[in-house]
Design a protein around this motif. Structure first.
Motif, PDB file in Angstrom:
ATOM      1  N   ALA A  18     -58.823  66.465 -25.235  1.00 54.19           N
ATOM      2  CA  ALA A  18     -57.478  66.223 -24.724  1.00 54.19           C
ATOM      3  C   ALA A  18     -57.504  65.230 -23.571  1.00 54.19           C
ATOM      4  CB  ALA A  18     -56.851  67.532 -24.274  1.00 54.19           C
ATOM      5  N   GLY A  21     -57.943  61.829 -24.916  1.00 53.89           N
ATOM      6  CA  GLY A  21     -56.680  61.354 -25.475  1.00 53.89           C
ATOM      7  C   GLY A  21     -55.741  60.910 -24.382  1.00 53.89           C
ATOM      8  N   ALA A 169     -50.336  63.895 -29.577  1.00 56.98           N
ATOM      9  CA  ALA A 169     -51.298  64.895 -29.122  1.00 56.98           C
ATOM     10  C   ALA A 169     -50.586  65.865 -28.186  1.00 56.98           C
ATOM     11  CB  ALA A 169     -52.467  64.227 -28.397  1.00 56.98           C
ATOM     12  N   LEU A 192     -54.706  72.961 -28.740  1.00 59.78           N
ATOM     13  CA  LEU A 192     -54.716  71.527 -29.014  1.00 59.78           C
ATOM     14  C   LEU A 192     -54.173  71.277 -30.407  1.00 59.78           C
ATOM     15  CD1 LEU A 192     -55.521  68.593 -28.325  1.00 59.78           C
ATOM     16  CD2 LEU A 192     -57.776  69.089 -29.329  1.00 59.78           C
ATOM     17  N   LEU A 194     -53.173  67.836 -32.798  1.00 57.63           N
ATOM     18  CA  LEU A 194     -53.133  66.391 -32.992  1.00 57.63           C
ATOM     19  C   LEU A 194     -52.445  66.096 -34.317  1.00 57.63           C
ATOM     20  CD1 LEU A 194     -56.826  65.497 -32.021  1.00 57.63           C
ATOM     21  CD2 LEU A 194     -54.790  65.316 -30.576  1.00 57.63           C
ATOM     22  N   SER A 205     -52.012  67.081 -39.399  1.00 54.38           N
ATOM     23  CA  SER A 205     -52.251  67.656 -38.071  1.00 54.38           C
ATOM     24  C   SER A 205     -53.505  68.504 -38.095  1.00 54.38           C
ATOM     25  CB  SER A 205     -51.047  68.476 -37.604  1.00 54.38           C
ATOM     26  OG  SER A 205     -50.762  69.529 -38.492  1.00 54.38           O
ATOM     27  N   TYR A 207     -55.767  71.200 -35.551  1.00 52.09           N
ATOM     28  CA  TYR A 207     -55.480  72.046 -34.394  1.00 52.09           C
ATOM     29  C   TYR A 207     -56.639  72.983 -34.079  1.00 52.09           C
ATOM     30  CZ  TYR A 207     -53.987  75.085 -38.315  1.00 52.09           C
ATOM     31  OH  TYR A 207     -53.926  75.786 -39.503  1.00 52.09           O
TER      32      TYR A 207
END
Length: 398
Positions: A18, A21, A169, A192, A194, A205, A207
């Motif tokens: 994260a 990102g 994100a 998380l 994405l 996605s 996760y």
């Protein structure tokens, strides 16, 4: 390496991804326009009736949910928002308000529903600190349980990054769950998600949701998965839509550790104002001793509105369902039929039929008013008891 070390490494990995990102996504700061302040007024009057073969009396509830709040104007990208909920029970012949009745999960009470600071002074970056609702993907794993009078919210830090084209994100570090029944659960949970959406034909996605509860009696859950969904045009008024998902879950309990999995296959067709969906969802079981759980999700929306399967039975669930949704004149209509089986052992749990109709009554400068009627009938075979639920509801929102 013991399990706690592995969980710690996994959590640090989620946070590290994260942070990477965030570093990629954050451009130079820019001035942001001032956003006007917004008051919040949300009223919901609901009658709910529950008939259950396992209970000697029927439950009846008449509740009013009042939500008052305020979102401040934005100053250099910084704003604040808060709202307060009060649930009044004008008729309280239901558990937990009264013993001996079936449960209606709308207990009377008051709480601070949301209260947070938000910073959006950098394009494509939104950071929130405090108490907030959070809905990820289709709310299967993380949601606000918006159907109940007291919605589910979370305390923590939330980061939403959209600077990279077609990529979103979302990272949250949750420390408390404020549940629909007015209780609080303390935990340490990095989340998380994405999502990559190059077109309406594909949203992919990935996760990771890592739930470490303070209460030793509550299982710690690590869930990792991938979801694909999209909509494909076939004709001017006809399109196909799909969803496919797979996840693995590791559970740590005081007795033992368990490994389970989740799978979803969903295919639908949209014909003008109507859509037909056929789906199969599996919540797996580890040899009948423990089944996959979704404690942060909006569980009412899945496996039938009668809420028989809010807690997944140890033998798991296989749910094959058919849905029809659409609009007829001003009415918004939904129909669901579920066939429910055990994932382990092959037991026939039962079946359920769900119906709902919503009619807008007013929409204008003074908000919106709508009426909803909703019905669920679960017919038990090898699990639970025959259950009928009826809701009649008025919603007003400024």
């Amino acid at each position: 390496m013991n399990r706690n070390d592995k969980r710690g490494m996994c959590k640090r990995g989620v946070v590290g991804m994260a942070m990477m990102g965030a570093c990629v996504a954050v451009p130079a700061a820019a001035s942001t326009p001032v956003v006007s302040a917004t008051p919040v007024l949300d009223l919901r009057l609901r009658y709910e009736e529950v008939q259950q073969d396992s209970a000697s009396r029927d439950a009846t509830a008449l509740t009013l949910r009042t939500r008052l709040g305020y979102a401040s104007a934005s100053w250099n990208g910084l704003s604040a928002f808060a709202d307060f909920e009060h649930i009044a029970d004008w008729v309280d012949d239901y558990a937990p308000e009264r013993a001996g009745y079936p449960v209606v999960a709308d207990p009377a009470g008051s709480e601070l529903n949301q209260a947070a600071l938000r910073y959006a002074g950098v394009p494509g970056v939104t950071a929130t600190v405090g108490r907030s609702r959070l809905v990820l993907d289709n709310a299967r794993w993380v949601g606000n349980v918006g159907w109940r009078q007291n919605e589910q919210t979370f305390d923590g830090v939330f980061l939403d990054l959209t600077s990279i084209k077609n990529l979103r994100a979302q990272l949250a570090w949750i420390t408390r769950v404020n549940t629909i029944v007015g209780t609080n659960q303390e935990l340490d949970a990095p989340l998380l998600n994405l999502a990559w959406s190059p077109s309406t034909a594909l949203c992919a996605s990935a996760y990771a949701y890592l739930l470490d509860y303070d209460d030793a009696a509550t299982p710690d859950l690590d869930t990792h998965g991938l979801r694909l969904s999209g909509k494909l045009p076939v004709h001017a008024r006809v399109s196909l839509r799909y969803a496919a998902e797979y996840a693995q879950q590791q559970a740590e309990t005081t007795a033992a550790d368990f490994d389970t999995d989740y799978a979803l296959a969903e295919l639908g067709a949209v014909f003008g104002a109507f859509a037909v969906t056929l789906a199969h969802e599996r919540l797996g079981s580890d040899d009948g001793a423990f089944a996959l759980q979704t404690p942060l999700g909006t569980r009412h929306a899945f496996q039938g509105w009668a809420d028989v399967f809010l807690q997944t039975p140890a033998t798991g669930v296989r749910d094959t369902w058919l849905g029809v949704d659409g609009s007829l004149r001003q009415f918004k209509l939904s129909l669901r039929y579920h066939e429910l089986l055990a994932d382990q052992g092959g037991a026939d749990y039962g079946n359920e039929i769900d119906l709902s109709a919503t009619l807008p009554l007013y929409a204008g400068p003074y908000g919106g008013l709508s009426a909803t009627a909703k019905f669920a009938r679960y017919s038990a075979d090898d699990f639970g008891a025959d259950t009928d639920k009826l809701w009649l509801q008025l919603d007003y929102r400024l």
